[in-house]
Design a protein around this motif. Structure first.
Motif, mmCIF file in Angstrom:
data_model
loop_
_atom_site.group_PDB
_atom_site.id
_atom_site.type_symbol
_atom_site.label_atom_id
_atom_site.label_comp_id
_atom_site.label_asym_id
_atom_site.label_seq_id
_atom_site.Cartn_x
_atom_site.Cartn_y
_atom_site.Cartn_z
ATOM 1 N N PRO A 60 26.259 3.689 28.862
ATOM 2 C CA PRO A 60 26.214 3.492 30.314
ATOM 3 C C PRO A 60 26.982 2.262 30.785
ATOM 4 O O PRO A 60 27.381 2.183 31.944
ATOM 5 N N GLY A 61 27.209 1.297 29.883
ATOM 6 C CA GLY A 61 27.936 0.093 30.269
ATOM 7 C C GLY A 61 29.306 0.054 29.622
ATOM 8 O O GLY A 61 29.431 -0.131 28.415
ATOM 9 N N LEU A 62 30.358 0.242 30.417
ATOM 10 C CA LEU A 62 31.725 0.236 29.914
ATOM 11 C C LEU A 62 32.486 -0.939 30.535
ATOM 12 O O LEU A 62 32.106 -1.442 31.597
ATOM 13 N N PRO A 63 33.572 -1.390 29.911
ATOM 14 C CA PRO A 63 34.262 -2.581 30.407
ATOM 15 C C PRO A 63 34.968 -2.398 31.745
ATOM 16 O O PRO A 63 35.136 -3.371 32.492
ATOM 17 N N ASP A 64 35.389 -1.176 32.079
ATOM 18 C CA ASP A 64 36.181 -0.991 33.292
ATOM 19 C C ASP A 64 35.432 -0.290 34.420
ATOM 20 O O ASP A 64 35.865 -0.341 35.572
ATOM 21 N N MET A 65 34.332 0.377 34.116
ATOM 22 C CA MET A 65 33.552 1.057 35.150
ATOM 23 C C MET A 65 32.180 1.400 34.586
ATOM 24 O O MET A 65 31.950 1.319 33.377
ATOM 25 N N LEU A 66 31.265 1.788 35.466
ATOM 26 C CA LEU A 66 29.942 2.196 35.009
ATOM 27 C C LEU A 66 30.019 3.569 34.349
ATOM 28 O O LEU A 66 30.753 4.450 34.801
ATOM 29 N N GLY A 67 29.239 3.730 33.294
ATOM 30 C CA GLY A 67 29.215 5.019 32.624
ATOM 31 C C GLY A 67 28.807 6.150 33.550
ATOM 32 O O GLY A 67 29.258 7.289 33.397
ATOM 33 N N ILE A 68 27.976 5.857 34.547
ATOM 34 C CA ILE A 68 27.519 6.892 35.475
ATOM 35 C C ILE A 68 28.681 7.495 36.253
ATOM 36 O O ILE A 68 28.649 8.669 36.631
ATOM 37 N N GLU A 69 29.741 6.705 36.489
ATOM 38 C CA GLU A 69 30.912 7.238 37.186
ATOM 39 C C GLU A 69 31.605 8.294 36.335
ATOM 40 O O GLU A 69 32.085 9.310 36.857
ATOM 41 N N VAL A 70 31.659 8.053 35.033
ATOM 42 C CA VAL A 70 32.256 9.030 34.122
ATOM 43 C C VAL A 70 31.378 10.275 34.049
ATOM 44 O O VAL A 70 31.875 11.406 34.022
ATOM 45 N N ILE A 71 30.054 10.064 34.034
ATOM 46 C CA ILE A 71 29.124 11.196 34.009
ATOM 47 C C ILE A 71 29.317 12.064 35.245
ATOM 48 O O ILE A 71 29.397 13.298 35.155
ATOM 49 N N ARG A 72 29.410 11.448 36.406
ATOM 50 C CA ARG A 72 29.609 12.199 37.648
ATOM 51 C C ARG A 72 30.928 12.959 37.636
ATOM 52 O O ARG A 72 31.007 14.096 38.108
ATOM 53 N N HIS A 73 31.961 12.344 37.092
ATOM 54 C CA HIS A 73 33.255 13.034 36.992
ATOM 55 C C HIS A 73 33.135 14.260 36.097
ATOM 56 O O HIS A 73 33.665 15.333 36.422
ATOM 57 N N ALA A 74 32.429 14.095 34.971
ATOM 58 C CA ALA A 74 32.254 15.228 34.050
ATOM 59 C C ALA A 74 31.491 16.362 34.714
ATOM 60 O O ALA A 74 31.847 17.535 34.569
ATOM 61 N N VAL A 75 30.449 16.024 35.456
ATOM 62 C CA VAL A 75 29.644 17.050 36.126
ATOM 63 C C VAL A 75 30.472 17.788 37.167
ATOM 64 O O VAL A 75 30.377 19.012 37.315
ATOM 65 N N ARG A 76 31.319 17.059 37.888
ATOM 66 C CA ARG A 76 32.128 17.683 38.940
ATOM 67 C C ARG A 76 33.253 18.535 38.381
ATOM 68 O O ARG A 76 33.550 19.610 38.915
ATOM 69 N N HIS A 77 33.882 18.071 37.311
ATOM 70 C CA HIS A 77 35.113 18.712 36.853
ATOM 71 C C HIS A 77 34.993 19.441 35.515
ATOM 72 O O HIS A 77 35.899 20.206 35.164
ATOM 73 N N CYS A 78 33.945 19.206 34.780
ATOM 74 C CA CYS A 78 33.763 19.858 33.471
ATOM 75 C C CYS A 78 32.332 20.382 33.397
ATOM 76 O O CYS A 78 31.492 19.819 32.683
ATOM 77 N N SER A 79 32.058 21.418 34.131
ATOM 78 C CA SER A 79 30.680 21.880 34.319
ATOM 79 C C SER A 79 30.003 22.303 33.017
ATOM 80 O O SER A 79 28.777 22.294 32.928
ATOM 81 N N HIS A 80 30.784 22.671 32.006
ATOM 82 C CA HIS A 80 30.165 23.122 30.747
ATOM 83 C C HIS A 80 29.891 21.956 29.783
ATOM 84 O O HIS A 80 29.283 22.157 28.730
ATOM 85 N N THR A 81 30.342 20.758 30.127
ATOM 86 C CA THR A 81 30.165 19.608 29.242
ATOM 87 C C THR A 81 28.744 19.055 29.336
ATOM 88 O O THR A 81 28.268 18.727 30.427
ATOM 89 N N HIS A 82 28.078 18.940 28.200
ATOM 90 C CA HIS A 82 26.747 18.335 28.147
ATOM 91 C C HIS A 82 26.906 16.839 27.893
ATOM 92 O O HIS A 82 27.829 16.412 27.181
ATOM 93 N N ILE A 83 26.001 16.053 28.437
ATOM 94 C CA ILE A 83 26.167 14.599 28.397
ATOM 95 C C ILE A 83 24.993 13.933 27.695
ATOM 96 O O ILE A 83 23.841 14.091 28.102
ATOM 97 N N LEU A 84 25.315 13.195 26.643
ATOM 98 C CA LEU A 84 24.320 12.460 25.871
ATOM 99 C C LEU A 84 24.560 10.966 26.059
ATOM 100 O O LEU A 84 25.599 10.444 25.654
#
Length: 227
Positions: A60-84
Motif C-alpha cells: 500500500p505504500g509506494l515511493p511515487d504514489m499510494l498503492g490504493i491509486e494503483v488498485i483503483r486503476h486496476a479495478v477500472r481498467h483490468c476488471s479480471h485482475t485480483h488484488i492481494l
C-alpha cells in the motif's frame, strides 16, 4: 502445462528483500507465471495497461504514489485482475480503503513463501484471502466503519416498503464480508464460527431482505444503505 493455464502474477513493492522473496516464491510454483516485479506505482500501471495480470500483489505504500491509486486503476481498467495487498504491519490504517477500492486479499509480509502462493491461487479461484495476522484487524475495520444510513433508518437497519429492516451486528459483519466475495467457509474462519452458522445467518439475511441469492442480497443491501 499450457502457458495459457498459468496464473499471471504482477508484484509491486519497493522493499528489495520482500520483492526478491516474493518473486522467488512465484517462480518456484510451476502453475504461476511472473509478468513483472516492479518498485513503483507508475511502473505497475504501465504493466497493468500492457499485460494485465490475473493477480497483482501490492504494497500500500509506494515511493511515487499510494498503492490504493494503483488498485483503483486496476479495478477500472483490468476488471479480471485480483488484488492481494501485502502490508508490513497489521495496524496500518489503509485496510478499509484498500478493501473498498477493490482488494480481495490481505497478507502480512512475514508470512512464509508457500502462503503467498496459496493466497494467489485462492484469489484466482474466486475466493478471498486474509492471512491470520490480518484477520482480526480487517474485521475490526469493518466494525468501525458504519454502513451508510438510509433516511430514517435505525442502526444496522434500513427501511423497505415503509417497514424497518434490522440486521444484527453479526449479520451486518457477515453481509459485508460476503459482499467482498468471501466464501462462507472463509467468513466462518474469519469470524471464528462454523460455515453452518454462517449459512444460518445468511438465510436470515435473505429472509429480512426478501431475496434468494447472494447477488440479490448485496444489491438490495447496497440500495438500502446497509453496505
Amino acid at each position: 502445462m499450457n502457458p495459457n493455464d498459468h496464473v499471471r502474477v504482477l508484484i509491486v513493492d519497493d522493499e528489495a528483500q520482500y520483492l526478491q522473496r516474493c518473486t522467488a516464491a512465484v517462480l518456484a510454483d510451476p502453475s504461476l507465471r511472473l509478468t513483472g516485479a516492479v518498485t513503483s506505482g507508475a511502473a505497475a500501471i504501465a504493466l497493468l495497461d500492457h499485460c494485465p495480470p490475473d493477480v497483482m500483489l501490492i504494497d500500500p505504500g509506494l515511493p511515487d504514489m499510494l498503492g490504493i491509486e494503483v488498485i483503483r486503476h486496476a479495478v477500472r481498467h483490468c476488471s479480471h485482475t485480483h488484488i492481494l495487498v501485502v502490508a508490513a504491519s497489521a495496524d496500518a490504517g489503509h485496510v478499509p480503503a484498500c478493501v473498498d477500492a477493490g482488494a480481495t486479499g490481505y497478507l502480512l509480509k512475514d508470512v512464509p513463501a508457500p502462503r503467498i502462493c496459496v493466497s494467489i491461487h485462492e484469489l484466482h479461484d474466486g475466493g478471498a484471502s486474509i492471512g491470520p495476522g490480518m484477520a482480526r484487524h480487517v474485521l475490526e475495520c469493518f466494525r468501525q466503519t458504519p454502513a451508510a444510513a438510509a433516511p430514517v433508518a435505525p442502526v444496522n437497519g434500513a427501511v423497505r416498503n415503509g417497514s424497518p429492516v434490522l440486521l444484527s451486528q453479526r449479520e451486518s459483519d457477515i453481509l459485508r464480508l460476503v459482499a467482498k466475495g468471501m466464501a462462507f467457509a472463509e467468513v466462518g474462519a474469519l469470524l471464528s464460527i462454523s460455515p453452518h452458522t454462517v449459512v444460518t445467518h445468511v438465510k436470515k439475511i435473505y429472509r429480512k431482505l426478501a431475496v434468494h441469492s447472494r447477488g440479490e442480497a448485496v444489491f438490495e443491501a447496497s440500495q438500502m444503505g446497509l453496505l
